[in-house]
Scaffold this active site. Structure first.
Site, PDB file in Angstrom:
ATOM      1  N   CYS A   1     -10.954  23.027 -60.593  1.00  0.00           N
ATOM      2  CA  CYS A   1     -11.042  24.463 -60.318  1.00  0.00           C
ATOM      3  C   CYS A   1     -12.464  24.948 -60.597  1.00  0.00           C
ATOM      4  O   CYS A   1     -13.027  24.670 -61.652  1.00  0.00           O
ATOM      5  CB  CYS A   1     -10.022  25.183 -61.194  1.00  0.00           C
ATOM      6  SG  CYS A   1     -10.605  26.692 -61.946  1.00  0.00           S
ATOM      7  N   GLU A   2     -13.050  25.618 -59.624  1.00  0.00           N
ATOM      8  CA  GLU A   2     -14.461  25.999 -59.776  1.00  0.00           C
ATOM      9  C   GLU A   2     -14.659  27.215 -60.676  1.00  0.00           C
ATOM     10  O   GLU A   2     -15.781  27.555 -61.006  1.00  0.00           O
ATOM     11  CB  GLU A   2     -15.108  26.234 -58.415  1.00  0.00           C
ATOM     12  CG  GLU A   2     -14.690  27.492 -57.702  1.00  0.00           C
ATOM     13  CD  GLU A   2     -15.387  27.632 -56.345  1.00  0.00           C
ATOM     14  OE1 GLU A   2     -15.841  26.625 -55.791  1.00  0.00           O
ATOM     15  OE2 GLU A   2     -15.444  28.773 -55.846  1.00  0.00           O
ATOM     16  N   HIS A   3     -13.577  27.855 -61.066  1.00  0.00           N
ATOM     17  CA  HIS A   3     -13.719  29.004 -61.953  1.00  0.00           C
ATOM     18  C   HIS A   3     -13.706  28.625 -63.423  1.00  0.00           C
ATOM     19  O   HIS A   3     -14.255  29.336 -64.252  1.00  0.00           O
ATOM     20  CB  HIS A   3     -12.609  30.036 -61.679  1.00  0.00           C
ATOM     21  CG  HIS A   3     -12.630  30.532 -60.272  1.00  0.00           C
ATOM     22  ND1 HIS A   3     -11.538  30.484 -59.452  1.00  0.00           N
ATOM     23  CD2 HIS A   3     -13.643  31.047 -59.533  1.00  0.00           C
ATOM     24  CE1 HIS A   3     -11.868  30.963 -58.256  1.00  0.00           C
ATOM     25  NE2 HIS A   3     -13.122  31.303 -58.288  1.00  0.00           N
ATOM     26  N   HIS A   4     -13.064  27.523 -63.747  1.00  0.00           N
ATOM     27  CA  HIS A   4     -12.972  27.112 -65.145  1.00  0.00           C
ATOM     28  C   HIS A   4     -13.396  25.664 -65.365  1.00  0.00           C
ATOM     29  O   HIS A   4     -13.422  25.189 -66.489  1.00  0.00           O
ATOM     30  CB  HIS A   4     -11.538  27.277 -65.658  1.00  0.00           C
ATOM     31  CG  HIS A   4     -10.995  28.663 -65.533  1.00  0.00           C
ATOM     32  ND1 HIS A   4     -10.259  29.077 -64.439  1.00  0.00           N
ATOM     33  CD2 HIS A   4     -11.102  29.738 -66.351  1.00  0.00           C
ATOM     34  CE1 HIS A   4      -9.918  30.348 -64.598  1.00  0.00           C
ATOM     35  NE2 HIS A   4     -10.421  30.775 -65.733  1.00  0.00           N
TER      36      HIS A   4
ATOM     37  N   GLN B   1      -8.142  26.229 -54.264  1.00  0.00           N
ATOM     38  CA  GLN B   1      -7.143  25.500 -53.471  1.00  0.00           C
ATOM     39  C   GLN B   1      -7.090  25.969 -52.012  1.00  0.00           C
ATOM     40  O   GLN B   1      -6.888  25.166 -51.105  1.00  0.00           O
ATOM     41  CB  GLN B   1      -5.779  25.634 -54.148  1.00  0.00           C
ATOM     42  CG  GLN B   1      -4.727  24.703 -53.551  1.00  0.00           C
ATOM     43  CD  GLN B   1      -3.437  24.763 -54.308  1.00  0.00           C
ATOM     44  OE1 GLN B   1      -3.431  24.840 -55.538  1.00  0.00           O
ATOM     45  NE2 GLN B   1      -2.315  24.722 -53.609  1.00  0.00           N
TER      46      GLN B   1
ATOM     47  N   HIS C   1      -2.646  23.962 -61.654  1.00  0.00           N
ATOM     48  CA  HIS C   1      -3.994  24.271 -62.105  1.00  0.00           C
ATOM     49  C   HIS C   1      -3.983  24.281 -63.624  1.00  0.00           C
ATOM     50  O   HIS C   1      -3.278  25.101 -64.218  1.00  0.00           O
ATOM     51  CB  HIS C   1      -4.428  25.641 -61.595  1.00  0.00           C
ATOM     52  CG  HIS C   1      -4.613  25.684 -60.106  1.00  0.00           C
ATOM     53  ND1 HIS C   1      -5.781  26.077 -59.520  1.00  0.00           N
ATOM     54  CD2 HIS C   1      -3.783  25.349 -59.083  1.00  0.00           C
ATOM     55  CE1 HIS C   1      -5.668  25.997 -58.198  1.00  0.00           C
ATOM     56  NE2 HIS C   1      -4.452  25.563 -57.911  1.00  0.00           N
TER      57      HIS C   1
ATOM     58  N   CYS D   1      -6.039  25.356 -65.589  1.00  0.00           N
ATOM     59  CA  CYS D   1      -6.519  26.624 -66.171  1.00  0.00           C
ATOM     60  C   CYS D   1      -5.371  27.609 -66.327  1.00  0.00           C
ATOM     61  O   CYS D   1      -5.415  28.498 -67.172  1.00  0.00           O
ATOM     62  CB  CYS D   1      -7.643  27.220 -65.324  1.00  0.00           C
ATOM     63  SG  CYS D   1      -7.207  27.496 -63.608  1.00  0.00           S
TER      64      CYS D   1
HETATM   65 ZN   LIG Z   1      -9.216  28.116 -62.782  1.00  0.00          ZN
END
Ligand SMILES: [Zn+2]
Length: 222
Positions: free
Chosen positions: A109-112, A150, A178, A180
């Site tokens: 996941c590119e956010h976390h 995703q 995910h 996260c």
């Molecule tokens: Zn994430």
């Protein structure tokens, strides 16, 4: 962009475009140099956390992480690693859809920067060309090996197959967990996220239904 907005994007995993956002100078430095630089950054993170990097168990960690980032987890950022999607003529004139189910997805996941783990189901209807089955798995893996959302992963798989097969009639469904979501914040270990992209004929109700029906079939060879 204000803090609130950033949080919103981070938690909701809103994808903006099918293109992975990259800088034009992304490949001005070699993979070797990237590993060197990332190694220093990882060392800095661990030291900031107070870890003793002279400990035997930790001394090799910055290098291991840097190599894993560049050569494995994020190898799909480099177009040089894109699998050759060689296609063949559809000599046997198979005219129905082909579904490749349960392709393992390991992404990040590119956010976390936490793992996304799940399954992709990919289908196409040949318009004269067919593709090797393992190539579909490889394409999924290539696009998964990037910092991802995703929704974008699903679209990138469909678009690359549309391009390779010369037809719009391609679909992909991904069902993934995910970490996260599962391991931090609300710690919902049961939930998973489903995304779907339907191209060409797969937008038609009957065709979509047929594809989704195959995904319900039990495949048990034990
Ligand atoms: Zn994430």
């Amino acid at each position: 962009m204000n803090e609130e907005r950033i949080d919103e994007i981070g938690e909701n995993h809103v994808g903006t475009s099918a293109e992975t956002p990259m800088r034009p100078d992304a490949f001005d430095i070699s993979d070797k140099e990237k590993i060197e630089r990332i190694q220093e950054s990882v060392r800095d993170i661990l030291e900031t956390l107070g870890m003793d990097l002279t400990d035997d168990s930790l001394s090799g960690t910055p290098k291991r992480v840097a190599k894993a980032f560049v050569n494995e987890l994020f190898m799909g950022l480099n177009p040089a690693n894109k699998p050759k999607a060689s296609t063949f003529d559809n000599k046997y004139n198979y005219g129905e859809m082909l579904v490749e189910k349960n392709i393992v997805v390991y992404s990040t996941c590119e956010h976390h920067l936490l793992p996304i783990v799940g399954r992709a189901h990919v289908a196409y209807i040949s318009d004269g060309k067919v593709i090797g089955l393992s190539k579909m798995n490889r394409l999924v893996d290539y696009f998964a090996k990037r910092p991802q959302v995703q929704e974008r992963l699903t679209m990138q798989i469909v678009q690359s197959l549309q391009e390779a097969l010369g037809t719009d009639d391609v679909a992909c469904v991904i069902d993934a967990k995910h970490l996260c979501v599962n391991s931090r914040g609300i710690k919902d270990i049961e939930s998973s996220t489903v995304t779907a992209e339907f191209g060409g004929k797969f937008k038609e109700k009957d065709v979509k239904k047929e594809f989704l029906g195959y995904l319900q079939m039990e495949t048990n060879f034990n």
